[in-house]
Design a protein around this motif. Structure first.
Motif, mmCIF file in Angstrom:
data_model
loop_
_atom_site.group_PDB
_atom_site.id
_atom_site.type_symbol
_atom_site.label_atom_id
_atom_site.label_comp_id
_atom_site.label_asym_id
_atom_site.label_seq_id
_atom_site.Cartn_x
_atom_site.Cartn_y
_atom_site.Cartn_z
ATOM 1 N N ILE A 1 6.961 5.149 -0.640
ATOM 2 C CA ILE A 1 7.118 6.288 0.628
ATOM 3 C C ILE A 1 5.761 6.495 1.419
ATOM 4 O O ILE A 1 5.870 6.754 2.744
ATOM 5 C CB ILE A 1 6.871 7.436 -0.028
ATOM 6 C CG1 ILE A 1 7.387 8.182 0.472
ATOM 7 C CG2 ILE A 1 5.579 8.505 -0.917
ATOM 8 C CD1 ILE A 1 7.658 10.213 0.122
ATOM 9 N N ILE A 2 4.385 5.759 0.953
ATOM 10 C CA ILE A 2 3.339 5.267 2.488
ATOM 11 C C ILE A 2 3.585 4.525 3.034
ATOM 12 O O ILE A 2 3.407 4.979 4.335
ATOM 13 C CB ILE A 2 2.219 5.179 1.108
ATOM 14 C CG1 ILE A 2 1.088 6.955 0.538
ATOM 15 C CG2 ILE A 2 0.751 5.343 2.506
ATOM 16 C CD1 ILE A 2 0.967 6.617 -0.521
ATOM 17 N N LYS A 3 4.843 4.145 2.494
ATOM 18 C CA LYS A 3 4.981 2.661 3.983
ATOM 19 C C LYS A 3 5.609 2.975 4.323
ATOM 20 O O LYS A 3 5.615 2.581 5.407
ATOM 21 C CB LYS A 3 4.776 1.643 2.814
ATOM 22 C CG LYS A 3 5.396 -0.287 4.253
ATOM 23 C CD LYS A 3 5.278 -1.662 3.108
ATOM 24 C CE LYS A 3 6.210 -2.554 3.909
ATOM 25 N NZ LYS A 3 6.123 -3.315 3.079
ATOM 26 N N ASP A 4 6.708 3.533 3.904
ATOM 27 C CA ASP A 4 8.639 4.192 4.867
ATOM 28 C C ASP A 4 7.917 4.943 5.362
ATOM 29 O O ASP A 4 8.440 5.090 6.769
ATOM 30 C CB ASP A 4 9.509 3.319 3.620
ATOM 31 C CG ASP A 4 9.458 2.838 2.860
ATOM 32 O OD1 ASP A 4 9.176 1.730 3.340
ATOM 33 O OD2 ASP A 4 10.600 2.885 1.953
ATOM 34 N N ASN A 5 6.666 5.572 5.486
ATOM 35 C CA ASN A 5 7.322 7.191 5.912
ATOM 36 C C ASN A 5 5.690 7.076 7.638
ATOM 37 O O ASN A 5 5.004 7.822 7.845
ATOM 38 C CB ASN A 5 6.460 8.529 5.157
ATOM 39 C CG ASN A 5 8.214 8.652 5.038
ATOM 40 O OD1 ASN A 5 8.772 9.929 5.508
ATOM 41 N ND2 ASN A 5 7.935 8.319 3.569
ATOM 42 N N TRP B 1 -2.513 14.792 3.746
ATOM 43 C CA TRP B 1 -2.054 15.933 4.084
ATOM 44 C C TRP B 1 -0.452 16.582 4.241
ATOM 45 O O TRP B 1 -0.270 17.102 3.653
ATOM 46 C CB TRP B 1 -2.504 15.896 5.888
ATOM 47 C CG TRP B 1 -3.230 16.179 6.089
ATOM 48 C CD1 TRP B 1 -4.257 15.402 7.009
ATOM 49 C CD2 TRP B 1 -4.012 18.171 6.213
ATOM 50 N NE1 TRP B 1 -5.533 16.257 7.034
ATOM 51 C CE2 TRP B 1 -5.521 17.494 6.843
ATOM 52 C CE3 TRP B 1 -3.651 19.047 6.142
ATOM 53 C CZ2 TRP B 1 -6.138 18.438 6.903
ATOM 54 C CZ3 TRP B 1 -4.724 20.272 5.792
ATOM 55 C CH2 TRP B 1 -5.566 20.140 6.959
ATOM 56 N N ALA B 2 -0.064 15.424 3.542
ATOM 57 C CA ALA B 2 1.032 15.825 3.321
ATOM 58 C C ALA B 2 1.826 16.475 2.132
ATOM 59 O O ALA B 2 2.619 17.134 1.811
ATOM 60 C CB ALA B 2 2.121 14.374 3.331
ATOM 61 N N MET C 1 16.792 16.618 -1.726
ATOM 62 C CA MET C 1 17.757 15.713 -1.374
ATOM 63 C C MET C 1 17.121 14.987 -0.557
ATOM 64 O O MET C 1 17.582 14.213 0.302
ATOM 65 C CB MET C 1 18.907 15.776 -1.281
ATOM 66 C CG MET C 1 19.488 16.466 -3.048
ATOM 67 S SD MET C 1 21.273 16.374 -2.957
ATOM 68 C CE MET C 1 21.838 15.387 -3.150
ATOM 69 N N VAL C 2 17.315 16.392 1.471
ATOM 70 C CA VAL C 2 16.756 15.592 2.699
ATOM 71 C C VAL C 2 15.686 14.994 2.328
ATOM 72 O O VAL C 2 15.932 13.869 3.098
ATOM 73 C CB VAL C 2 16.643 17.180 2.832
ATOM 74 C CG1 VAL C 2 16.134 16.625 4.671
ATOM 75 C CG2 VAL C 2 17.821 17.764 3.429
ATOM 76 N N THR C 3 14.159 14.995 1.523
ATOM 77 C CA THR C 3 13.119 13.933 1.387
ATOM 78 C C THR C 3 13.587 12.892 2.004
ATOM 79 O O THR C 3 12.729 11.624 2.462
ATOM 80 C CB THR C 3 12.592 14.395 0.534
ATOM 81 O OG1 THR C 3 11.931 16.048 -0.141
ATOM 82 C CG2 THR C 3 11.184 14.071 1.237
ATOM 83 N N SER D 1 8.960 9.923 8.522
ATOM 84 C CA SER D 1 7.396 9.683 9.331
ATOM 85 C C SER D 1 7.378 10.872 8.640
ATOM 86 O O SER D 1 7.095 11.195 8.374
ATOM 87 C CB SER D 1 7.941 9.843 10.632
ATOM 88 O OG SER D 1 8.913 10.996 11.411
ATOM 89 N N PHE D 2 5.696 10.641 9.154
ATOM 90 C CA PHE D 2 4.811 11.484 8.929
ATOM 91 C C PHE D 2 5.254 13.181 9.561
ATOM 92 O O PHE D 2 5.000 14.348 8.436
ATOM 93 C CB PHE D 2 3.335 11.650 9.524
ATOM 94 C CG PHE D 2 2.465 12.453 8.590
ATOM 95 C CD1 PHE D 2 1.513 12.592 7.822
ATOM 96 C CD2 PHE D 2 2.011 13.379 9.591
ATOM 97 C CE1 PHE D 2 0.786 14.163 7.161
ATOM 98 C CE2 PHE D 2 1.015 14.845 9.230
ATOM 99 C CZ PHE D 2 1.135 14.477 8.109
ATOM 100 N N ALA D 3 5.925 13.421 10.060
ATOM 101 C CA ALA D 3 6.460 14.132 10.789
ATOM 102 C C ALA D 3 7.157 15.492 9.711
ATOM 103 O O ALA D 3 7.406 16.344 9.602
ATOM 104 C CB ALA D 3 6.110 14.195 12.325
ATOM 105 N N SER D 4 7.996 14.130 9.933
ATOM 106 C CA SER D 4 9.814 14.847 9.005
ATOM 107 C C SER D 4 9.269 15.398 7.381
ATOM 108 O O SER D 4 9.248 16.060 6.849
ATOM 109 C CB SER D 4 10.766 13.507 9.069
ATOM 110 O OG SER D 4 10.169 12.362 8.727
ATOM 111 N N LEU D 5 8.254 13.817 6.987
ATOM 112 C CA LEU D 5 7.451 13.731 5.796
ATOM 113 C C LEU D 5 6.951 15.102 5.807
ATOM 114 O O LEU D 5 7.970 16.374 4.602
ATOM 115 C CB LEU D 5 7.101 13.314 4.620
ATOM 116 C CG LEU D 5 6.674 13.185 3.827
ATOM 117 C CD1 LEU D 5 7.515 13.160 2.930
ATOM 118 C CD2 LEU D 5 5.762 11.970 2.975
#
Length: 513
Positions: A88-92, A101-102, A142-144, A149-153
């Protein structure tokens, strides 16, 4: 199977309820149980066998929902930790402190929704409101999986915090509605222990999902599967968990009265929909409430830090799958420590805060092992991580005291809000001590956790001292009273529990220690 009521029985129940309504008005009962509370106060002492049967029904019909929901909440809330080793770190495209912060931003949502959510809990059916929130948090989880990106996450994590904000306060309210203060310690311990069960099951699920070789990244399957399970469970919670004794379908009328009679001794009633400004001021000025919030804050700093648990273990030199499995002993320590602490508090009177302090000793030892042992001693440091598992006992103790030691619906709501606001601030602050420049050792973060554990131990004893002082002060007031006067004071005290009188103004109220 319950037998059908005859018309004569229905008429008797209707007449009795009408009498109860009139009596409730005469007694100035503000509790939502109304006529049932009036009948409970007028009735002779409840038969032990009848009380046991009603308690058994309550345990079987409500406790499983609290336990499983709390486990799911923990799994879903910490899903970011599971997914951290699966891409998740790489993909976002998370860099620097983005992961911290996430993790923290979930609690900004929690903080934002806490007081509005608690206000809604006081005014609307508690179980239905919680059930809807469970469904919503499953859908958001589920939407997660769509985040890139960081903003969407960050946005999804914030909303997830909003919908999960009322779960713990709601469960505290439900525990106070259905169980006596003697029973609340063990029941609270049971559903809170499912934090550990959730951690255990979540670890196994993450390990199993980690073997999926599909078209999506592994971390996305974690969110899709966990979210779908939560949505289904939320629907079941909404349909089957009652809002209180007055509306429950699986108790007959006399059993509803017994359910209310059982909690008379709590002197806190079940729930009032009235907002009392004076109770807000009382809660704000009460030093015992303030210390409860401070304990919540220091305990949450450590909890926020454990969002880095998987990264710390991976930093010892283990693969992602090994890291997932090596979280299991930590989960086992959580379950055993919480269940054993709950058992001890139920068996040993006035022991809650002492047990809460003792539970901090293992985490203190654990943080010292992690920071002080040589880098090469990865198994010794890993044992240090596992020893952190008893820290949630501190949170369990606070939730139990919120239920048993605060009377007055508005005061309890304000106190709950304060405790969970402090919890959010601690959860936000905790991950910020884990600086990416210190990876994988995160020495500053481990030191912050150590300070939190020590302060938790000390503040538990400060709070106990305040409770003991107040109890002794009240005992001195009644020393000169006659037996008849004390009997009358006890009767008045029982009634005050349903008249929305606070613990401060109920002379026979005593604080659990």
């Amino acid at each position: 199977m319950e037998s059908e009521k005859t018309p004569a029985q229905d008429a008797t129940i209707t007449t009795t309820s009408a009498v109860g309504d009139r009596k409730a008005a005469e007694l100035d009962i503000k509790d939502e149980t109304g006529a049932f509370a009036a009948r409970a106060l007028m009735s002779r002492a409840v038969d032990d066998e009848a009380s046991r049967k009603v308690r058994q029904k309550i345990d079987l019909r409500i406790l499983p929902f609290l336990c499983i929901t709390y486990a799911l909440q923990f799994i879903d809330k910490t899903s970011l930790g599971y997914s951290s080793v699966y891409g998740i770190i790489k993909d976002n495209k998370l860099q620097g402190q983005d992961y911290s912060w996430a993790s923290s931003i979930f609690y900004f949502g929690y903080l934002f929704a806490e007081y509005p959510g608690i206000a809604i809990l006081q005014r609307f059916p508690v179980a239905k409101f919680l059930g809807v929130n469970v469904v919503l948090w499953g859908a958001i989880l589920m939407v997660t999986a769509a985040c890139s990106s960081f903003a969407s996450l960050a946005a999804v994590r914030f909303i997830l915090g909003v919908v999960e904000a009322t779960i713990s306060p709601g469960f505290v309210a439900i525990t106070g509605i259905w169980w006596t203060r003697q029973e609340q310690a063990s029941r609270s311990a049971l559903w809170i222990s499912f934090l550990g069960v959730g951690s255990f099951v979540g670890t196994l699920l993450a390990y199993g999902i980690g073997h999926i070789q599909g078209t999506l990244s592994t971390w996305k399957y974690i969110y899709l599967i966990l979210g779908a399970i939560t949505v289904v469970w939320g629907v079941a919670f909404t349909l089957f968990v009652p809002d209180g004794p007055a509306s429950v379908k699986w108790l007959v009328e006399d059993e509803k009265v017994i359910a209310v009679q059982r909690v008379i001794e709590n002197k806190t009633g079940t729930k009032s929909h009235q907002f009392v400004r004076a109770q807000v001021i009382e809660a704000v000025k009460d030093p015992k409430v303030i210390v409860l919030g401070l304990i919540s804050f220091v305990n949450a700093i450590a909890s926020g830090g454990l969002a880095f648990g998987s990264l710390i273990i991976q930093g010892f030199g283990f693969t992602p799958l090994q890291t997932t499995l090596l979280n299991l002993p930590l989960s086992a320590v959580q379950v055993v420590s919480q269940l054993s602490s709950g058992f001890l508090t139920a068996q040993i009177s006035n022991s809650r805060l002492h047990i809460g302090s003792l539970a901090m000793i293992l985490p203190i030892m654990g943080t010292i092992l992690i920071n002080q042992l040589q880098k090469e001693n990865k198994w010794g440091r890993l044992i240090g991580v596992w020893l952190l598992g008893s820290y949630p006992v501190g949170f369990m103790i606070i939730l139990g005291l919120l239920s048993t030691n605060i009377a007055g619906s508005t005061k309890r709501s304000v106190a709950s809000g304060w405790v969970f606001v402090c919890y959010c601030v601690g959860q936000i602050a905790g991950p910020q001590f884990f600086k990416s420049t210190e990876a994988p050792a995160y020495r500053s973060g481990i030191v912050a956790m150590l300070c939190g554990f020590i302060l938790n131990l000390v503040l538990n004893q400060v709070l106990r001292f305040l409770y003991v002082l107040e109890n002794k002060k009240r005992d001195r007031v009644i020393e000169s009273k006659s037996e008849d006067e004390i009997t009358e004071m006890k009767r008045e005290s029982d009634l005050q529990g349903f008249e929305d009188v606070t613990d401060k103004h109920n002379a026979m109220f005593r604080y659990a220690l």
